[in-house]
Design a protein around this motif. Sequence first.
Motif, PDB file in Angstrom:
ATOM      1  N   ASP A  56       0.835  -1.210   0.000  1.00 47.72           N
ATOM      2  CA  ASP A  56       0.000   0.000   0.000  1.00 47.72           C
ATOM      3  C   ASP A  56       0.871   1.261   0.000  1.00 47.72           C
ATOM      4  N   LYS A  57       0.788   2.021  -1.072  1.00 42.95           N
ATOM      5  CA  LYS A  57       1.627   3.225  -1.217  1.00 42.95           C
ATOM      6  C   LYS A  57       1.385   4.206  -0.076  1.00 42.95           C
ATOM      7  N   ASP A  58       0.181   4.197   0.466  1.00 35.54           N
ATOM      8  CA  ASP A  58      -0.151   5.176   1.518  1.00 35.54           C
ATOM      9  C   ASP A  58       0.242   4.688   2.911  1.00 35.54           C
TER      10      ASP A  58
ATOM     11  N   PHE B 283       4.541   1.163   6.055  1.00 34.55           N
ATOM     12  CA  PHE B 283       5.053  -0.159   6.446  1.00 34.55           C
ATOM     13  C   PHE B 283       5.806  -0.823   5.288  1.00 34.55           C
ATOM     14  N   ARG B 284       6.987  -1.347   5.584  1.00 32.08           N
ATOM     15  CA  ARG B 284       7.746  -2.125   4.607  1.00 32.08           C
ATOM     16  C   ARG B 284       8.024  -3.492   5.202  1.00 32.08           C
ATOM     17  N   LEU B 285       8.192  -4.478   4.329  1.00 34.81           N
ATOM     18  CA  LEU B 285       8.528  -5.809   4.794  1.00 34.81           C
ATOM     19  C   LEU B 285      10.004  -5.784   5.163  1.00 34.81           C
ATOM     20  N   MET B 286      10.282  -5.637   6.448  1.00 32.41           N
ATOM     21  CA  MET B 286      11.683  -5.497   6.868  1.00 32.41           C
ATOM     22  C   MET B 286      12.443  -6.786   6.577  1.00 32.41           C
ATOM     23  N   GLY B 287      13.686  -6.641   6.147  1.00 27.99           N
ATOM     24  CA  GLY B 287      14.477  -7.813   5.774  1.00 27.99           C
ATOM     25  C   GLY B 287      14.277  -8.220   4.332  1.00 27.99           C
ATOM     26  N   PHE B 288      13.450  -7.411   3.616  1.00 26.46           N
ATOM     27  CA  PHE B 288      13.219  -7.685   2.183  1.00 26.46           C
ATOM     28  C   PHE B 288      13.744  -6.537   1.338  1.00 26.46           C
ATOM     29  N   GLY B 289      14.201  -6.868   0.155  1.00 23.96           N
ATOM     30  CA  GLY B 289      14.634  -5.850  -0.807  1.00 23.96           C
ATOM     31  C   GLY B 289      16.087  -5.469  -0.617  1.00 23.96           C
ATOM     32  N   HIS B 290      16.640  -4.954  -1.698  1.00 22.49           N
ATOM     33  CA  HIS B 290      18.045  -4.534  -1.654  1.00 22.49           C
ATOM     34  C   HIS B 290      18.326  -3.637  -2.849  1.00 22.49           C
ATOM     35  N   ARG B 291      19.157  -2.620  -2.647  1.00 27.67           N
ATOM     36  CA  ARG B 291      19.482  -1.707  -3.732  1.00 27.67           C
ATOM     37  C   ARG B 291      20.202  -2.426  -4.868  1.00 27.67           C
ATOM     38  N   VAL B 292      21.060  -3.377  -4.525  1.00 33.82           N
ATOM     39  CA  VAL B 292      21.871  -3.999  -5.579  1.00 33.82           C
ATOM     40  C   VAL B 292      21.332  -5.365  -5.987  1.00 33.82           C
ATOM     41  N   TYR B 293      20.991  -6.218  -5.008  1.00 38.87           N
ATOM     42  CA  TYR B 293      20.550  -7.566  -5.367  1.00 38.87           C
ATOM     43  C   TYR B 293      19.194  -7.521  -6.063  1.00 38.87           C
ATOM     44  N   ARG B 294      19.145  -8.011  -7.246  1.00 36.17           N
ATOM     45  CA  ARG B 294      17.869  -8.187  -7.954  1.00 36.17           C
ATOM     46  C   ARG B 294      17.598  -9.682  -8.051  1.00 36.17           C
ATOM     47  N   ASN B 295      18.184 -10.396  -7.091  1.00 33.10           N
ATOM     48  CA  ASN B 295      18.042 -11.835  -6.980  1.00 33.10           C
ATOM     49  C   ASN B 295      18.185 -12.115  -5.485  1.00 33.10           C
TER      50      ASN B 295
ATOM     51  N   PHE C 221       3.718  -8.186  -6.762  1.00 27.80           N
ATOM     52  CA  PHE C 221       4.338  -6.911  -6.333  1.00 27.80           C
ATOM     53  C   PHE C 221       5.810  -7.132  -6.025  1.00 27.80           C
ATOM     54  N   PHE C 222       6.119  -8.216  -5.325  1.00 23.45           N
ATOM     55  CA  PHE C 222       7.502  -8.473  -4.922  1.00 23.45           C
ATOM     56  C   PHE C 222       8.307  -9.040  -6.084  1.00 23.45           C
ATOM     57  N   ILE C 223       7.615  -9.864  -6.893  1.00 25.23           N
ATOM     58  CA  ILE C 223       8.316 -10.465  -8.044  1.00 25.23           C
ATOM     59  C   ILE C 223       8.719  -9.368  -9.020  1.00 25.23           C
TER      60      ILE C 223
ATOM     61  N   VAL D 214      20.114  -9.944   3.908  1.00 20.36           N
ATOM     62  CA  VAL D 214      20.965 -10.475   4.997  1.00 20.36           C
ATOM     63  C   VAL D 214      20.276 -10.367   6.350  1.00 20.36           C
ATOM     64  N   ASP D 215      19.348  -9.398   6.474  1.00 21.55           N
ATOM     65  CA  ASP D 215      18.765  -9.140   7.802  1.00 21.55           C
ATOM     66  C   ASP D 215      17.531  -9.981   8.094  1.00 21.55           C
ATOM     67  N   PHE D 216      17.043 -10.723   7.083  1.00 20.28           N
ATOM     68  CA  PHE D 216      15.736 -11.352   7.282  1.00 20.28           C
ATOM     69  C   PHE D 216      15.794 -12.518   8.285  1.00 20.28           C
TER      70      PHE D 216
HETATM   71  C1  SDX Z   1      21.271  -3.830   4.419  1.00 19.17           C
HETATM   72  O1  SDX Z   1      23.604  -1.598   0.654  1.00 19.17           O
HETATM   73  C2  SDX Z   1      23.878  -2.687   1.253  1.00 19.17           C
HETATM   74  O2  SDX Z   1      24.676  -3.496   0.757  1.00 19.17           O
HETATM   75  C3  SDX Z   1      23.204  -2.900   2.617  1.00 19.17           C
HETATM   76  C4  SDX Z   1      23.463  -4.221   3.273  1.00 19.17           C
HETATM   77  C5  SDX Z   1      24.913  -4.370   3.688  1.00 19.17           C
HETATM   78  O3  SDX Z   1      25.360  -5.519   3.859  1.00 19.17           O
HETATM   79  O4  SDX Z   1      25.572  -3.337   3.947  1.00 19.17           O
HETATM   80  O5  SDX Z   1      23.114  -5.284   2.387  1.00 19.17           O
HETATM   81  C6  SDX Z   1      22.664  -4.370   4.553  1.00 19.17           C
HETATM   82  O6  SDX Z   1      21.059  -2.679   4.706  1.00 19.17           O
HETATM   83  C7  SDX Z   1      20.212  -4.721   3.858  1.00 19.17           C
HETATM   84  C8  SDX Z   1      18.835  -3.975   3.692  1.00 19.17           C
HETATM   85  C9  SDX Z   1      18.131  -3.960   5.062  1.00 19.17           C
HETATM   86  N1  SDX Z   1      16.955  -3.107   5.001  1.00 19.17           N
HETATM   87  C10 SDX Z   1      15.720  -3.629   5.031  1.00 19.17           C
HETATM   88  O7  SDX Z   1      15.481  -4.835   5.027  1.00 19.17           O
HETATM   89  C11 SDX Z   1      14.612  -2.585   5.100  1.00 19.17           C
HETATM   90  C12 SDX Z   1      13.518  -2.924   4.088  1.00 19.17           C
HETATM   91  N2  SDX Z   1      14.034  -2.749   2.740  1.00 19.17           N
HETATM   92  C13 SDX Z   1      13.862  -1.490   2.119  1.00 19.17           C
HETATM   93  O8  SDX Z   1      13.684  -0.370   2.879  1.00 19.17           O
HETATM   94  C14 SDX Z   1      14.560  -1.341   0.769  1.00 19.17           C
HETATM   95  O9  SDX Z   1      14.390  -2.516   0.084  1.00 19.17           O
HETATM   96  C15 SDX Z   1      16.037  -0.980   0.766  1.00 19.17           C
HETATM   97  C16 SDX Z   1      16.302   0.227   1.589  1.00 19.17           C
HETATM   98  C17 SDX Z   1      16.843  -2.114   1.286  1.00 19.17           C
HETATM   99  C18 SDX Z   1      16.438  -0.716  -0.686  1.00 19.17           C
HETATM  100  O10 SDX Z   1      15.702   0.393  -1.081  1.00 19.17           O
HETATM  101  P1  SDX Z   1      15.876   0.994  -2.571  1.00 19.17           P
HETATM  102  O11 SDX Z   1      16.923   0.281  -3.330  1.00 19.17           O
HETATM  103  O12 SDX Z   1      15.985   2.461  -2.451  1.00 19.17           O
HETATM  104  O13 SDX Z   1      14.522   0.572  -3.245  1.00 19.17           O
HETATM  105  P2  SDX Z   1      13.270   1.480  -3.311  1.00 19.17           P
HETATM  106  O14 SDX Z   1      12.965   2.040  -1.968  1.00 19.17           O
HETATM  107  O15 SDX Z   1      13.438   2.408  -4.454  1.00 19.17           O
HETATM  108  O16 SDX Z   1      12.142   0.390  -3.635  1.00 19.17           O
HETATM  109  C19 SDX Z   1      11.895  -0.006  -4.961  1.00 19.17           C
HETATM  110  C20 SDX Z   1      10.433  -0.441  -4.929  1.00 19.17           C
HETATM  111  C21 SDX Z   1       9.499   0.617  -4.323  1.00 19.17           C
HETATM  112  O17 SDX Z   1       8.215   0.423  -4.892  1.00 19.17           O
HETATM  113  P3  SDX Z   1       7.751   1.409  -6.101  1.00 19.17           P
HETATM  114  O18 SDX Z   1       7.870   2.822  -5.578  1.00 19.17           O
HETATM  115  O19 SDX Z   1       8.684   1.107  -7.243  1.00 19.17           O
HETATM  116  O20 SDX Z   1       6.325   1.000  -6.365  1.00 19.17           O
HETATM  117  O21 SDX Z   1      10.293  -1.599  -4.083  1.00 19.17           O
HETATM  118  C22 SDX Z   1       9.467  -1.273  -2.968  1.00 19.17           C
HETATM  119  C23 SDX Z   1       9.434   0.239  -2.864  1.00 19.17           C
HETATM  120  O22 SDX Z   1       8.210   0.670  -2.267  1.00 19.17           O
HETATM  121  N3  SDX Z   1      10.116  -1.863  -1.797  1.00 19.17           N
HETATM  122  C24 SDX Z   1       9.492  -2.479  -0.810  1.00 19.17           C
HETATM  123  C25 SDX Z   1      10.491  -2.938   0.046  1.00 19.17           C
HETATM  124  N4  SDX Z   1      11.685  -2.576  -0.434  1.00 19.17           N
HETATM  125  C26 SDX Z   1      11.440  -1.919  -1.584  1.00 19.17           C
HETATM  126  N5  SDX Z   1       8.171  -2.681  -0.578  1.00 19.17           N
HETATM  127  C27 SDX Z   1       7.879  -3.369   0.550  1.00 19.17           C
HETATM  128  N6  SDX Z   1       8.806  -3.852   1.427  1.00 19.17           N
HETATM  129  C28 SDX Z   1      10.102  -3.650   1.203  1.00 19.17           C
HETATM  130  N7  SDX Z   1      11.017  -4.129   2.062  1.00 19.17           N
END
Ligand code: SDX
Length: 430
Positions: free
Chosen positions: A297-299, A302-314, A354-356, A364-366
């Motif tokens: 939900d854009k509004d 809340f984010r799924l903590m432990g999910f997503g990464h700036r670099v990993y697309r896998n 959405f996640f796919i 790493v944090d999950f």
């Molecule tokens: C670490 O950089 C590193 O290498 C870090 C690290 C290390 O070893 O040093 O790997 C350690 O920090 C791991 C990440 C831990 N953080 C979390 O788990 C917090 C939850 N994750 C996110 O906040 C997010 O995924 C980030 C911060 C990790 C990455 O954010 P990005 O690369 O800036 O991605 P983004 O915010 O631009 O998201 C892209 C899309 C967005 O949707 P749209 O606007 O395109 O519709 O994905 C969505 C985001 O809303 N999204 C998520 C999400 N992460 C991204 N939606 C729900 N849950 C999430 N966790």
Amino acid sequence: MANKTVTLTDNTTGKSIELPIMDPTHGNSVVDIGKLAKEFGYFTYDPGFVSTASCKSTITFLDGERGQLYYRGYPIEQLAAKCCFLEVAYLLLNGRLPTEQELSEFQYIIGHHNMMRENLRYNLIRGFNYDAHPMAMMTGIVGSLSAFYHDNLDIYNPEHRMITSHRLIAKIPTIAAACYKHNTGQPFVFPQNHLTYCGNLLHMMFAVPCEPYHVDPVAEKALDVLFILHADHEQNASTSTVRLAGSSGANPYAAIAAGVASLWGPAHGGANEAVLKMLAEIGDVSNIDKYIARAKDKDDSFRLMGFGHRVYRNYDPRAKLIKEVCHQVLAKYGDDPHLELAMKLEDIALSDEFFIERKLYPNVDFYSGIIYKALGIPINMFTVMFAVARTVGWISHWKEMIDDPELKIGRPRQLYVGEAHRDVPDLADR
Ligand code: SDX
């Protein structure tokens, strides 16, 4: 091959500039835009540095598409299977794996720098509120180290750089354990040099004066693998913070303290603590769909903590290995409903469009927090454990930066969108 270039053309003026391309060992080539401002009159704009390389580095490489991680060219899976944390620390710091003799010497050095000045322990740490968050204490204590270790601080002296690197790697577990003991009100426990790096940390955290403490090999091995997996990760937020702080010539203790502060954020190293809080809040498998909907939900912030990464697309290769360690640790320490919930959450998320579509996988944090919890480590110490492991990565990048002949103080430009030039009105006329 002739030097590769790209040409940038300003379609308003028709003026062009040719920019050199630099090729990597692995990964993306880069366009060197160093002369862009001076010769073309433009800055580039890239909030969060999504497409911007801040430096050259020989330390770590992540293949985001394939979900692979290499320290000094070695795959993380092999390092985690064949090395101990101090071997990997030596590799990150020196660029090659140690011989048996070199490892033994390194273990001796680390073992003879792991105590801290008594007035640091007795006065500074005891000065914090007993319920201070240990990451707040870590930030303050690491930043204070140059007040207690003001020798060997000539950052342009390679010997001084190495001594300070050894001190930080050696003392960070002692400081971490001292923060934990301060929170619990228990007496501080000194390091024991017959123990391994991780065995020592467990001993300093959980030993008490009134009975013997035996390091559990399962816990020691799990921590050692976790520390290898957390040791470095290219130019992440905290490592980039260390580089930027250190680029001004600030002492390495101050630069590393800046890294500790940055790591604490829930979007970065603070995520392991946030994952456990999130799992506790979800509570039951029946609530997963509600939280997945909130994450989409854009509004909703809340984010799924432990999910997503700036670099990993896998899948984050570290998460895969940590999940395996999870099963080993829980086999010994008893099941944790959080693991079943986490795995169910992962399954549901990874089958959701959405996640796919956004290539959001566990990072790493999950799963790491589930292991720390099983080892008896309190949730507010999870990011401290991350900081202990990442200290060698931070200090390796700091050393590489200081050694770099191209070193300049980091000073990004900006796109100014504030008020246009205007005169100050008299007070009476405002
Ligand atoms: C670490 O950089 C590193 O290498 C870090 C690290 C290390 O070893 O040093 O790997 C350690 O920090 C791991 C990440 C831990 N953080 C979390 O788990 C917090 C939850 N994750 C996110 O906040 C997010 O995924 C980030 C911060 C990790 C990455 O954010 P990005 O690369 O800036 O991605 P983004 O915010 O631009 O998201 C892209 C899309 C967005 O949707 P749209 O606007 O395109 O519709 O994905 C969505 C985001 O809303 N999204 C998520 C999400 N992460 C991204 N939606 C729900 N849950 C999430 N966790």
